[in-house]
Every structure is written in C-alpha cells, then in structure tokens.
Design a protein around this motif. Sequence first.
Motif, mmCIF file in Angstrom:
data_model
loop_
_atom_site.group_PDB
_atom_site.id
_atom_site.type_symbol
_atom_site.label_atom_id
_atom_site.label_comp_id
_atom_site.label_asym_id
_atom_site.label_seq_id
_atom_site.Cartn_x
_atom_site.Cartn_y
_atom_site.Cartn_z
ATOM 1 N N UNK A 1 0.956 -1.006 -0.012
ATOM 2 C CA UNK A 1 -0.055 0.080 0.114
ATOM 3 C C UNK A 1 0.999 1.276 -0.200
ATOM 4 N N UNK A 2 1.847 1.142 0.521
ATOM 5 C CA UNK A 2 2.879 2.315 0.536
ATOM 6 C C UNK A 2 3.334 2.856 -0.820
ATOM 7 N N UNK A 3 3.546 2.021 -1.718
ATOM 8 C CA UNK A 3 3.911 2.592 -3.087
ATOM 9 C C UNK A 3 2.724 2.856 -3.911
ATOM 10 N N UNK A 4 1.527 2.475 -3.399
ATOM 11 C CA UNK A 4 0.202 2.868 -4.305
ATOM 12 C C UNK A 4 0.074 4.427 -3.664
ATOM 13 N N UNK A 5 0.307 4.712 -2.186
ATOM 14 C CA UNK A 5 -0.301 5.958 -1.811
ATOM 15 C C UNK A 5 0.777 6.858 -2.088
ATOM 16 N N UNK A 6 2.187 6.517 -1.827
ATOM 17 C CA UNK A 6 3.231 7.636 -2.304
ATOM 18 C C UNK A 6 3.621 7.627 -3.702
ATOM 19 N N UNK A 7 3.413 6.523 -4.359
ATOM 20 C CA UNK A 7 4.302 6.534 -5.839
ATOM 21 C C UNK A 7 2.938 6.593 -6.729
ATOM 22 N N UNK A 8 1.877 6.242 -6.410
ATOM 23 C CA UNK A 8 0.607 6.039 -7.294
ATOM 24 C C UNK A 8 1.001 4.741 -8.165
ATOM 25 N N UNK A 9 1.855 3.928 -7.649
ATOM 26 C CA UNK A 9 2.081 2.662 -8.451
ATOM 27 C C UNK A 9 1.241 1.613 -7.567
ATOM 28 N N UNK A 10 0.833 0.577 -8.625
ATOM 29 C CA UNK A 10 0.352 -0.565 -8.194
ATOM 30 C C UNK A 10 0.586 -1.838 -9.283
ATOM 31 N N UNK A 11 0.593 -2.938 -8.720
ATOM 32 C CA UNK A 11 0.834 -3.905 -9.841
ATOM 33 C C UNK A 11 -0.814 -4.164 -10.378
ATOM 34 N N UNK A 12 -0.632 -4.148 -11.819
ATOM 35 C CA UNK A 12 -2.055 -4.120 -12.454
ATOM 36 C C UNK A 12 -2.159 -5.267 -13.426
ATOM 37 N N UNK A 13 -1.118 -5.975 -13.880
ATOM 38 C CA UNK A 13 -1.225 -7.147 -14.728
ATOM 39 C C UNK A 13 -1.603 -8.369 -13.867
ATOM 40 N N UNK A 14 -2.442 -9.244 -14.438
ATOM 41 C CA UNK A 14 -3.061 -10.350 -13.823
ATOM 42 C C UNK A 14 -2.076 -11.707 -13.758
ATOM 43 N N UNK A 15 -2.530 -12.581 -13.141
ATOM 44 C CA UNK A 15 -1.866 -13.853 -12.959
ATOM 45 C C UNK A 15 -1.900 -14.341 -14.541
ATOM 46 N N UNK A 16 -2.857 -14.353 -15.259
ATOM 47 C CA UNK A 16 -3.178 -14.926 -16.555
ATOM 48 C C UNK A 16 -2.095 -14.149 -17.506
ATOM 49 N N UNK A 17 -2.097 -12.800 -17.132
ATOM 50 C CA UNK A 17 -1.138 -12.177 -18.158
ATOM 51 C C UNK A 17 0.426 -12.725 -17.830
ATOM 52 N N UNK A 18 0.763 -12.719 -16.489
ATOM 53 C CA UNK A 18 2.165 -13.308 -16.173
ATOM 54 C C UNK A 18 2.290 -14.758 -16.935
ATOM 55 N N UNK A 19 1.266 -15.771 -16.926
ATOM 56 C CA UNK A 19 1.394 -16.961 -17.478
ATOM 57 C C UNK A 19 1.667 -16.879 -18.914
ATOM 58 N N UNK A 20 0.609 -16.086 -19.642
ATOM 59 C CA UNK A 20 0.719 -16.003 -21.009
ATOM 60 C C UNK A 20 1.972 -15.317 -21.669
ATOM 61 N N UNK A 21 2.483 -14.267 -20.798
ATOM 62 C CA UNK A 21 3.618 -13.609 -21.590
ATOM 63 C C UNK A 21 4.781 -14.583 -21.003
ATOM 64 N N UNK A 22 4.949 -15.108 -20.117
ATOM 65 C CA UNK A 22 5.834 -16.262 -19.798
ATOM 66 C C UNK A 22 5.962 -17.296 -20.803
ATOM 67 N N UNK A 23 4.918 -17.765 -21.273
ATOM 68 C CA UNK A 23 4.656 -18.901 -22.319
ATOM 69 C C UNK A 23 5.072 -18.102 -23.761
ATOM 70 N N UNK A 24 4.735 -16.946 -24.037
ATOM 71 C CA UNK A 24 5.065 -16.508 -25.209
ATOM 72 C C UNK A 24 6.639 -16.240 -25.562
ATOM 73 N N UNK A 25 7.236 -15.770 -24.484
ATOM 74 C CA UNK A 25 8.596 -15.620 -24.378
ATOM 75 C C UNK A 25 9.399 -16.964 -24.272
ATOM 76 N N UNK A 26 9.172 -18.026 -23.683
ATOM 77 C CA UNK A 26 9.604 -19.510 -23.607
ATOM 78 C C UNK A 26 9.374 -20.077 -24.857
#
Length: 337
Positions: A303-328
């Motif tokens: 929550x600190x990064x979201x509050x102070x930097x306006x950053x939060x992780x937005x990609x989903x677990x499905x994105x992580x899997x799809x992108x890993x597999x495309x690369x590999x």
Amino acid sequence: MAVLVTGGAGYIGTHTVVQLIEQGEKVIVLDNLCNSSRDVFSRIEKICGVLPTFIEGDIRNRECLDKIFSASSIDSVIHFAGLKAVGESSQIPLDYYQNNVCGTLILCEAMAAAGVKKLIFSSSATVYGEDAPVPYEENMPRGKTSNPYGASKAMVEQVLTDLCASDPEWSVALLRYFNPIGAHPTGLIGEDPKGIPNNLMPFISQVAVGKRKELSIFGDDYPTEDGTCERDYLHVMDLADGHVSALSSLDENGVHIYNLGTGNGLSVLEMVKTFMRITGVDVPYTFADRREGDLPAFWADASKAEKELGWRATRTLDDMMEDTWRWQSNNPNGYEG
Ligand code: NAD
Ligand code: UD1
C-alpha cells in the motif's frame, strides 16, 4: 539528462530499460554481461525503436565509472548489477560480497565524485528475514537473513541509509522486490537463466517447452492451504513500471523504502495449475523434500507504493503466465535462439 542503468542487460533491467525509453528517458546501460547477453539490445530496439547506449564494463571498475559520468550528463542511477543466486552465494560468499557490496560502494563513490546523488537500488523481500510476520511492511526492522545473498542486500541497504544520513543531498529508493515473473508482451525479451533454473517460473516454462523432464515441488507439508509454499508473484512489467514511478520519489532527499509486490500470496501448486490452464501445456510434477532456507509463505503489504508513488501492480496472473509462455515458446533456448 540520462539515467544510468547498471545491470541493464539482465532480466529486470531490460524490461525497465524498455519502460524508461517508452517514457522518453535517455538511457545508458552498464553491464559486464556475466549473466546476460548482448543480444538483448537489438530486441529492445525492436520493441521501442531506440537503441540504448551500452557500455560493457564492471561496476567495480572505478575508472570506467568516472569516464561514464564525465562523458554524459547523468542525473540518476538505477542499480540492478549484482549476483543473485541464493544457493551459489553460500558456496562463493566472497564473490557475492565483492560484487554486491563492494561494487555498490565503488559505484556510490564514483557518483559522489561526479555529484550524482540519486539512486534506486534493487533490494529484496529477503531482507525482512526469517521471522517477520506477513504481510511484510516497510517499517518492520530488517531481520536475520540465512544466506550471503540476502546478507549482501541488507548490508547495502544499511550502507545507503548511512550515506543519506551523512549527506542530505542524497536521495535513495530501496525497492524491495517480491517474486518477479513474466516477460514483455511481445515475447522479445524475458528471463534467460544460465544452466538449471533456481526459480520456480523459469523451471515450469522449461519443463513445458521440453527442456526439462519434470518439476520438483519442494515440500507439500507446509502450514499453508495446499501444503506448498506461498509467494507474492508480480509481473516483471509492473516491476519495471515501479522503477519509473520511483524515479519521481528521488525529488525528495533521504531514503525511501518501497515493497514492490501485488499483496497476494499464491501457492506453488496454484502456479503450476494456472500455467497449465492458460497455456494448455502439461507440466509433469512430483513432490520433493523441502528446499533448505525456504519460508512457508510471504507476501507484501504494497500500500505504501500505491499511496506515495501512485504505483500498483495491474497485470493479472493470467497475463504473467501468457507472457512467460510467449517468451519461452518463441525462444526455447533464450537469447541463443
Ligand atoms: P540478472 O542476473 O538477470 O541481472 C543482473 C545483471 O547485472 C546481469 O546482466 C549481469 O550481467 C550484471 N552484472 C552482475 N554483476 C555485475 C558487475 N559487477 N558489473 C556490471 N554488471 C554486472 O538479475 P535480475 O533478476 O535482473 O536482478 C536484478 C537485480 O534485482 C539484482 O540486484 C537482484 O539481486 C535483484 N533482485 C532480483 C530478484 C529476482 O527475483 N529476479 C528479486 C529481488 C531482487
Ligand atoms: C528466491 C530466493 C530469494 C529471492 C527470490 C526472488 C531462495 C531460497 N530464495 O525466493 O532470496 O529474493 O528468489 O528472486 O532461493 N520451487 C519449487 N520447485 C522449483 C523451484 C522453486 O517448488 O524447482 C518453489 C520454492 O520452494 C518456493 C517457490 O517455488 O516455494 C518460489 O521459489 P523461487 O522462485 O526460487 O523464489 P523464492 O524461493 O521465493
């Protein structure tokens, strides 16, 4: 003005370089290629149409650093360069302290001499140590680390904190990464471990592509829902964006500490099953003994990064899997083809 990115040819570095360039930053990469390939640069150029300046060199080479700072107008440094294999760090601890700790000292000395006092450092969730309650919060004290790699990260955090206390002109962001996985959505850059992967996600994808026979899941008797360890996996592109956001925190002097994670814990079994569901590819696995040094479960309070930097992780677990597999699947042997 340019950003100097040490270790910018590595896994997290390449993705961050792409996101910096996309934001219009001028980037200079310094890397000794001890764990990466020169081929990443043509791939980066394909993605963003810009070839970053690359200098092959070592952060421990003071002369090389002085030349870089005097030849270019650099106003900040993102410091990824270092050794990162936990098991190996217990076998060759001096190499780890030499590279990760001495290397950072030499880099900071060269920065101070050049009057460049803005630094982002790649730290790790491992600095919370073995006994911290979850979720990890930035204001918790650093804990007992169980290997030289973790100790080197904790030492550097202390060095940089002392440096900021001694000279108010410094601003330093200590970014504590949780478990980065995934790849650029083009499949042109990704994680390319040398030899047998130590980390879960590259192991899964190498089994899927046929390079390894089966995955060993280390331990099925942990006090978690399905008995396997839980971790906070985040997309490497989100992590890269976190660095772009953290650059803005450097406008304020002092030390800024941020967890970069999603805030959710996922088990090893959930990871394997999600990979198979998303890719449709079977990943044979067996259960093996626990791996020494593994903690049952940890994840970030992000929550600190979201509050102070306006950053939060937005990609989903499905994105992580799809992108890993495309690369590999597009690069079964990594950058070697
Ligand atoms: P990586 O090994 O892919 O990248 C590190 C890069 O630094 C490599 O390109 C390597 O050639 C270069 N390098 C190493 N020593 C150097 C030196 N002395 N001089 C110049 N270049 C040097 O690793 P990564 O996964 O991209 O990690 C980047 C940083 O983030 C590291 O400091 C790592 O400890 C930290 N980190 C990584 C993770 C993770 O899961 N990948 C988690 C927490 C922290
Ligand atoms: C590891 C490092 C940690 C570092 C982090 C991010 C160790 C002990 N810790 O954490 O210091 O900050 O990477 O890079 O190496 N697993 C399997 N089979 C495998 C590989 C992994 O079951 O073949 C399991 C592990 O037991 C763990 C989970 O998968 O429960 C994640 O492992 P890994 O990707 O290595 O990350 P961490 O152990 O969280």
